[in-house]
Design an enzyme around this catalytic site. Structure first.
Site, short mmCIF file in Angstrom:
data_model
loop_
_atom_site.label_atom_id
_atom_site.label_comp_id
_atom_site.label_asym_id
_atom_site.label_seq_id
_atom_site.Cartn_x
_atom_site.Cartn_y
_atom_site.Cartn_z
N TYR A 1 -4.71 -1.49 9.87
CA TYR A 1 -5.27 -1.05 8.60
C TYR A 1 -6.13 0.19 8.84
O TYR A 1 -6.50 0.52 9.96
CB TYR A 1 -6.05 -2.19 7.94
N HIS B 1 -4.51 6.17 -0.88
CA HIS B 1 -5.00 6.12 0.50
C HIS B 1 -3.88 6.42 1.50
O HIS B 1 -4.16 6.66 2.68
CB HIS B 1 -5.57 4.74 0.77
N ASP C 1 -6.38 11.35 2.78
CA ASP C 1 -6.80 11.52 1.40
C ASP C 1 -8.24 12.00 1.35
O ASP C 1 -9.05 11.66 2.22
CB ASP C 1 -6.63 10.21 0.62
N TYR D 1 0.80 -1.22 0.00
CA TYR D 1 0.00 0.00 0.00
C TYR D 1 0.83 1.28 0.00
O TYR D 1 0.28 2.38 -0.03
CB TYR D 1 -0.91 0.02 1.23
N ASN E 1 -13.01 5.70 6.31
CA ASN E 1 -12.98 4.75 7.42
C ASN E 1 -11.94 5.10 8.48
O ASN E 1 -12.11 4.78 9.65
CB ASN E 1 -12.76 3.34 6.91
N ASN F 1 -9.17 1.10 8.57
CA ASN F 1 -10.44 1.10 9.30
C ASN F 1 -10.27 0.88 10.80
O ASN F 1 -11.25 0.88 11.53
CB ASN F 1 -11.42 0.10 8.70
#
Length: 200
Positions: free
Chosen positions: A78, A22, A105, A17, A126, A80
């Site tokens: 993560y 994100h 973002d 990632y 999230n 969320n």
């Protein structure tokens, strides 16, 4: 102004990632750490990577009158579950939501646009939703980093987890630096001054 801040870059951990839309919050925190010449270190019990420094009129990492203490933070959960780390660190440092800056973002802003604000809704993000849940408040500061809307019928969830095209990488680098500048001004001169300079 307060003497202690948490500056939290929202994103997802791991190399998969690292360069996705994100993760622009991570990128800005990395830039601030680079300027301050500090390394983010894993703090497993906080589920975060943290670097402590000072940010003041002479820039990050330079002791000076008016410099404030700052913990630069990247969650190791993560997106969320970002609020887990933020909640634990807020308790550890004794800061209130008003002393927390979340960099994230923003689909509703084009690349090249920043917005600084205090409070507000989650707008389907999230990471913000998790922070609100764990802080029991949404009254933290936000640096909203524009990434634009997905093209065509691409799902927003797929768009934010994809990388920037080569044609935008230089612009992303400029915006990461500008967002880091905005965080510095926010901490040293206050929200109104930073909004006047950087809200576009």
């Amino acid at each position: 102004m307060t003497d202690m801040w948490l500056v939290v870059g929202l994103g997802n951990p791991g190399p998969t990632y690292a360069h996705t839309r994100h993760n622009v919050g991570y990128m800005v925190v990395d830039e601030l750490a680079r300027r301050a010449r500090v390394a983010l270190r894993s703090v497993p019990k906080m589920r975060a990577e943290v670097a402590e420094t000072r940010i003041g009129p002479l820039g990050p990492g330079v002791p000076a009158p008016g410099a404030v203490r700052v913990a630069l933070v990247r969650s190791r959960t993560y997106m969320n579950e970002s609020g887990i780390a933020v909640g634990r660190l807020a308790t550890f440092y004794g800061v209130t939501p008003a002393e927390i800056v979340a960099i994230h973002d923003e689909l509703d802003l084009d690349l090249g646009q920043l917005r600084l604000k205090k409070g507000g809704g989650d707008n389907g993000h999230n990471g913000l939703k998790s922070m609100r849940a764990h802080l029991h408040s949404g009254d933290f500061l936000r640096v909203r980093f524009g990434i634009g809307r997905p093209p065509g019928r691409q799902a927003p969830a797929d768009f934010v987890l994809s990388g920037f095209p080569a044609s935008q990488r230089d612009a992303v680098g400029v915006e990461v630096a500008r967002a880091a500048d905005a965080v510095e001004m926010l901490l040293t001169e206050g929200l109104s001054a930073a909004q006047n300079r950087y809200n576009s």
